[in-house]
Design a protein around this motif. Structure first.
Motif, PDB file in Angstrom:
ATOM      1  N   GLN A 283      35.204  79.003  16.683  1.00  0.00           N
ATOM      2  CA  GLN A 283      36.149  77.884  16.607  1.00  0.00           C
ATOM      3  C   GLN A 283      36.123  77.202  15.243  1.00  0.00           C
ATOM      4  OE1 GLN A 283      36.254  75.334  20.087  1.00  0.00           O
ATOM      5  NE2 GLN A 283      37.449  73.781  18.987  1.00  0.00           N
ATOM      6  N   THR A 287      39.700  77.334  13.359  1.00  0.00           N
ATOM      7  CA  THR A 287      40.376  76.061  13.090  1.00  0.00           C
ATOM      8  C   THR A 287      40.489  75.816  11.584  1.00  0.00           C
ATOM      9  OG1 THR A 287      38.268  74.894  13.340  1.00  0.00           O
ATOM     10  CG2 THR A 287      39.747  74.910  15.251  1.00  0.00           C
ATOM     11  N   VAL A 291      44.121  75.043  10.449  1.00  0.00           N
ATOM     12  CA  VAL A 291      44.484  73.672  10.091  1.00  0.00           C
ATOM     13  C   VAL A 291      44.600  73.501   8.570  1.00  0.00           C
ATOM     14  CG1 VAL A 291      43.716  71.255  10.203  1.00  0.00           C
ATOM     15  CG2 VAL A 291      43.504  72.731  12.217  1.00  0.00           C
ATOM     16  N   THR A 412      42.903  65.031  11.815  1.00  0.00           N
ATOM     17  CA  THR A 412      42.167  65.904  12.732  1.00  0.00           C
ATOM     18  C   THR A 412      41.217  65.111  13.611  1.00  0.00           C
ATOM     19  OG1 THR A 412      40.406  66.237  11.100  1.00  0.00           O
ATOM     20  CG2 THR A 412      42.262  67.777  11.042  1.00  0.00           C
ATOM     21  N   TRP A 414      38.219  65.107  16.311  1.00  0.00           N
ATOM     22  CA  TRP A 414      37.147  65.868  16.958  1.00  0.00           C
ATOM     23  C   TRP A 414      35.888  65.029  16.908  1.00  0.00           C
ATOM     24  CZ3 TRP A 414      33.367  68.691  13.688  1.00  0.00           C
ATOM     25  CH2 TRP A 414      33.593  68.539  12.323  1.00  0.00           C
ATOM     26  N   LEU A 441      45.131  71.582  19.612  1.00  0.00           N
ATOM     27  CA  LEU A 441      45.333  72.891  18.999  1.00  0.00           C
ATOM     28  C   LEU A 441      45.504  73.944  20.098  1.00  0.00           C
ATOM     29  CD1 LEU A 441      42.718  72.855  16.082  1.00  0.00           C
ATOM     30  CD2 LEU A 441      45.221  72.720  15.910  1.00  0.00           C
TER      31      LEU A 441
END
Ligand code: WT7
Length: 655
Positions: A283, A287, A291, A412, A414, A441
């Motif tokens: 991941q 990503t 991204v 973003t 997270w 996502l």
């Protein structure tokens, strides 16, 4: 929260991707459909971006929730994936790291150089007794050795625990102890605001308290004198730099622990967030490619985070390097030797992709538009933000004054716990709205729910949750499975006794707008968000109370234009102690020493009483009202309401 919300939701500006970027984007709109059709097949496809020595037999084992296993039975070496395979593919002479020291010294490290350095460090760590499964604490400044140390641990199957170089002895020793780290990697010091700032004395004090520490490996960076413990301390330049440059990487299980990273919670003890190998790297790697839309042959990437935070782990080390990126790493602060340092660096290396935090952006706004305007920033083609909600003004300023009005901005969302980006625009697909992290996502199922875990309709607000497991999710809290369940899985869903589905509670408030986009609103619990870092109120309170003059303390986060929230403390002094001018400063310094300068209270109020419920719980909500100069909310559960009059009065007079 309601006022902020109204402002956010009236935001109608939209910024579609530039046509050329959209046409050549790494990830297009179909990705959402693929993931929607078969989420596990989607992630299996992304895992194939990595080199596995043994294929997995099952993509996800969720038979014992909330304990996930991804890519079951698969084997790989994380460091091989970040370094060796690029060299073997003929890209050894490509620059991996342009390193810029704060004083202006520089280093250029190719993938072939990095391979040798990591091999040497792996050999040296082996000689110091590190084997697979051991924990290694890393307490370094932003120097290439930090990256090398992390990768060397990964190569050996050892678990690193990076501790931010700004943390105090207490913080460091607590983290070393919790993980039982065998080796600590540090430096004499680093450069901070134009001066050497020592690290080794902190490690010396911590190592004395921690029985697990057998060896301390020391990088010479500043050249300042250090105390030396024979038999325990070894120099990097006398061991690593003399070690064999060849090392054969072994493969490890997909679920082999890769790192522990501590994050503050609502209780005093930080949580050791555990990440493992195959799912995490899948991941982080995908990503990063999606991204940041990395074009490895032409892009120059720069993430301004410190390696001691998760952003540094996933988007300086594992994401970029697994993709073969070329990146800039900068040791120091944005205002040394002048306030244009970041823009000077962007210009010098022709940075194309920039990743920074709202707190930095707000600081740049405060310093003035004329500073970035002095530099040619036309190399930038995409700019990102992470760490806290970015308000629309800051988003627009960032795009205008840094992105030249051309670049997409990727906001973003997270967490340390999620390991990698979860909610973000895709730069070639999304029509971004300033202030919104937009949508989950592909492969991620984020939702906004009410108290009963029901999805809120468009226009509604509630709690951000994650409904399905994701590859880079935390696997547990190190040494405390129960706390892992209690903290993240017991608020909603099966873990709370409701329904069959396990639902991850992120701890953030969120809104869903009329178009289905998500707006993050900050933490819902008592964790303060200061300059992008989560700081627990309880941790600061414990620090204050550990001072001999303090009897009791209550801490709240008050809205602050620069740091999002600022720490405001209310303290009750011990009987015979007199309030005085020096006291507040003394307490502020004490907090800085105990936790770190980031946790220093902006304001300390000496009070006679604290507002408490009848059951004895401090009502922080009321203190926040005082700290933010608001009229008081509901005081009916207050034990003694005259307390609040005294406190409010004291706040006005500055006493
Ligand atoms: C918390 C996680 C992820 C790396 C840095 C922080 C807040 C993070 C965003 C964003 C709104 C954000 C959340 C989250 N946060 N990114 N783009 N928009 N809020 O990692 O220290 O684990 O903190 O930071 O509140 O829960 P962390």
């Amino acid at each position: 929260m309601a006022d902020t919300l109204a402002n956010l939701l009236s935001e109608t500006r939209q910024f579609p991707p530039p046509a050329e970027l959209a046409a050549n984007a790494n990830v297009k709109a179909e990705a959402y459909e693929h993931a929607e059709a078969d989420r596990l097949a989607f992630w299996a496809e992304q895992a194939k971006r990595l080199h596995w020595t043994q294929e997995w037999s099952e993509v996800l084992d969720w038979s014992n929730p909330p304990f996930a296993k991804w890519f079951v039975g698969g084997q790989l070496n994380v460091a091989y994936n970040c370094v060796d395979r690029h060299v073997e593919a003929g890209r050894g002479s490509k620059v991996a790291i342009y390193w810029e020291g704060e004083p202006g010294d520089t280093r250029e490290i190719t993938y072939a150089d990095l391979q040798q350095l990591v091999n040497q460090a792996a050999n040296a760590l082996t000689a110091l007794g590190v084997t697979a499964g051991d924990r290694v604490a890393i307490y370094l400044p932003m120097i290439p050795e930090a990256v090398v140390s992390m990768l060397a641990c990964a190569r050996l199957g050892a678990t690193h625990s990076v501790v931010f170089g700004g943390f105090s002895v207490e913080a460091l020793s607590g983290r070393i102890d919790d993980a039982n780290a065998k080796v600590v990697i540090t430096a004499d010091g680093g450069y901070r605001r134009g001066k050497p700032s020592a690290l080794k004395p902190t490690v010396d004090e911590a190592a004395e308290r921690c029985a697990s520490v057998e060896k301390v490996l020391v990088v010479r960076r500043t050249g300042e004198d250090v105390a030396w413990t024979e038999g325990r301390d070894v120099w990097w330049h006398e061991t690593v730099e003399k070690a064999d440059t060849a090392h054969t990487a072994q493969s490890f299980d997909a679920e082999n622990p890769l790192f522990i990273l501590y994050t503050s919670g609502t209780t005093a003890k930080p949580k050791g967030i555990l990440h493992t190998s195959g799912g995490y790297l899948t991941q982080a790697s995908w990503t990063y490619n999606a991204v940041f839309d990395l074009k490895p042959d032409t892009d120059i990437y720069w993430c301004t985070a410190d390696i001691g935070w998760v952003t540094g782990h996933s988007y300086i080390v594992y994401g970029p390097l697994s993709n073969g990126a070329t990146q800039v790493i900068y040791e120091g602060t944005p205002d040394t030797p002048h306030r244009g340092r970041f823009w000077e660096i962007v210009n010098k290396y022709k940075v194309t992709l920039l990743y920074t935090a709202p707190t930095a952006i707000r600081t740049f706004m405060k310093w003035g538009d004329d500073i970035p305007a002095k530099f040619d920033l036309s190399s930038l083609r995409l700019i990102g933000s992470v760490g806290e909600p970015i308000n629309p003004e800051a988003w627009i300023w960032y795009r205008e004054h840094i992105g030249g009005g051309r670049t997409p901005v990727v906001d973003t969302w997270w967490q340390t716990e999620t390991g990698a980006i979860m909610i973000s625009p895709l730069p070639g697909v999304t029509n971004a709205k300033p202030g919104s992290a937009m949508t989950p996502l592909p492969g991620i199922s984020a939702d906004v729910v009410d108290d009963e875990a029901r999805s809120v309709p468009a226009g509604g607000g509630g709690f951000l949750v994650l409904r399905d497991p994701w590859p880079s999710m935390l696997r547990t809290i190190w040494g405390d499975d129960q706390r892992f369940i209690d903290t993240y899985w017991s608020r909603f869903g099966a873990g709370s006794g409701n329904g069959e589905d396990w639902i991850y509670f992120a701890g953030d408030g969120a809104k869903r707008d009329e178009d289905g986009n998500l707006w993050l609103l900050g933490r819902v619990d008592d964790v303060m968000l200061v300059s992008g870092h989560n700081i627990s109120t309880t941790e600061v309170e414990s620090a204050l109370v550990s001072h001999p003059k303090v009897a009791e303390a209550a801490v709240v986060g008050a809205t602050d234009p620069t740091t999002t929230q600022a720490v405001v403390a209310f303290v009750i002094l011990r009987g015979d102690v007199k309030d005085g001018d020096e006291l507040a400063q003394e307490l502020r310094n004490h907090v800085a020493k105990t936790i770190g300068p980031i946790a220093k209270p902006r304001q300390i109020m000496v009070v006679q009483e604290l507002p408490k419920t009848r059951s004895g719980k401090i009502m922080r909500r009321l203190l926040r009202d005082v700290a933010e100069n608001r009229s008081l909310g509901d005081v009916t559960t207050l034990q003694d309401s005259s307390v609040m009059d005294l406190i409010s009065e004291g706040m006005k007079t500055g006493k």
